[in-house]
Design an enzyme around this catalytic site. Structure first.
Site, PDB file in Angstrom:
ATOM      1  N   GLN A  97      -0.700   0.078  -2.178  1.00  0.00           N
ATOM      2  CA  GLN A  97       0.195   1.162  -2.577  1.00  0.00           C
ATOM      3  C   GLN A  97       0.763   1.849  -1.341  1.00  0.00           C
ATOM      4  O   GLN A  97       0.185   2.791  -0.816  1.00  0.00           O
ATOM      5  CB  GLN A  97      -0.559   2.164  -3.461  1.00  0.00           C
ATOM      6  CG  GLN A  97       0.366   3.173  -4.081  1.00  0.00           C
ATOM      7  CD  GLN A  97      -0.324   4.037  -5.099  1.00  0.00           C
ATOM      8  OE1 GLN A  97      -1.469   3.834  -5.474  1.00  0.00           O
ATOM      9  NE2 GLN A  97       0.394   5.037  -5.560  1.00  0.00           N
ATOM     10  N   PHE A  98       1.919   1.358  -0.884  1.00  0.00           N
ATOM     11  CA  PHE A  98       2.528   1.901   0.327  1.00  0.00           C
ATOM     12  C   PHE A  98       2.889   3.369   0.181  1.00  0.00           C
ATOM     13  O   PHE A  98       2.963   4.093   1.159  1.00  0.00           O
ATOM     14  CB  PHE A  98       3.755   1.076   0.750  1.00  0.00           C
ATOM     15  CG  PHE A  98       4.995   1.362  -0.040  1.00  0.00           C
ATOM     16  CD1 PHE A  98       5.923   2.281   0.429  1.00  0.00           C
ATOM     17  CD2 PHE A  98       5.240   0.732  -1.251  1.00  0.00           C
ATOM     18  CE1 PHE A  98       7.073   2.557  -0.286  1.00  0.00           C
ATOM     19  CE2 PHE A  98       6.377   0.998  -1.971  1.00  0.00           C
ATOM     20  CZ  PHE A  98       7.307   1.907  -1.492  1.00  0.00           C
ATOM     21  N   THR A  99       3.067   3.852  -1.044  1.00  0.00           N
ATOM     22  CA  THR A  99       3.467   5.256  -1.242  1.00  0.00           C
ATOM     23  C   THR A  99       2.393   6.240  -0.786  1.00  0.00           C
ATOM     24  O   THR A  99       2.695   7.419  -0.585  1.00  0.00           O
ATOM     25  CB  THR A  99       3.833   5.530  -2.714  1.00  0.00           C
ATOM     26  OG1 THR A  99       2.701   5.258  -3.540  1.00  0.00           O
ATOM     27  CG2 THR A  99       5.008   4.666  -3.149  1.00  0.00           C
TER      28      THR A  99
END
Length: 167
Positions: free
Chosen positions: A79-81
């Site tokens: 989850q790059f966010t």
């Protein structure tokens, strides 16, 4: 590296209508990778996740057992966010995230490391880069954020002895 670790009764990942992975009791781990992360961060995070004591023991005493102690499962979701910043307004800025190609390789190495520290059959993951639906039945709720420690620059004041920070 940043992880959001949730103790779960069950968790699953779907892409569209396809079930990609699912687990029973264990940990659902949302994983964010920063552009500066390295193998030390990976090792730190894998060790913390596999040894994090968030489960009760056989006598009901809280915070005594890890996922590995109880032979539970781990579902990792990239989850790059998680690496966003909101320093300049309200639009998320992802410049601290590692680029997609490099982070996919890093994430896969992280999964391999987890599998080497625990039963590989107990480590599941989503689909890197896909638009996923993550279904989490949080148990407690227990949600614990973990950040890998910041790396000290070689010329930092805490390194006045002249010793190298190199591995």
């Amino acid at each position: 590296m940043r992880a959001i670790v949730q103790r779960v009764r069950s968790a699953s990942v779907t892409v569209g209508e396809e079930l990609v992975s699912s687990i029973g009791r264990g940990l659902c781990v949302l994983v964010g990778i920063s552009r500066d992360d390295n193998k030390k961060d990976m090792e730190y995070m894998a060790r913390k996740i596999t040894n994090l004591r968030v489960f009760d023991d056989e006598n009901g005493k809280r915070w005594m057992k890890s996922v590995t102690d109880l032979n539970y499962e781990i579902l990792c979701v990239s989850q790059f966010t998680l690496m966003c910043t909101l320093k300049k307004g309200n639009k998320p800025d992802y410049h601290l995230s590692m680029g997609a190609e490099q982070s996919e390789q890093f994430y896969n190495e992280f999964l391999s490391m987890l599998k080497s520290m625990y039963d590989p059959e107990k480590i599941k993951d989503g689909r890197f880069g896909a638009y996923m639906q993550v279904h989490i039945d949080n148990d407690g709720p227990v949600t614990i954020p973990i950040d890998s420690p910041p790396q000290q620059p070689k010329d930092s004041p805490s390194n006045k002895s002249g010793a190298s920070n190199d591995p």
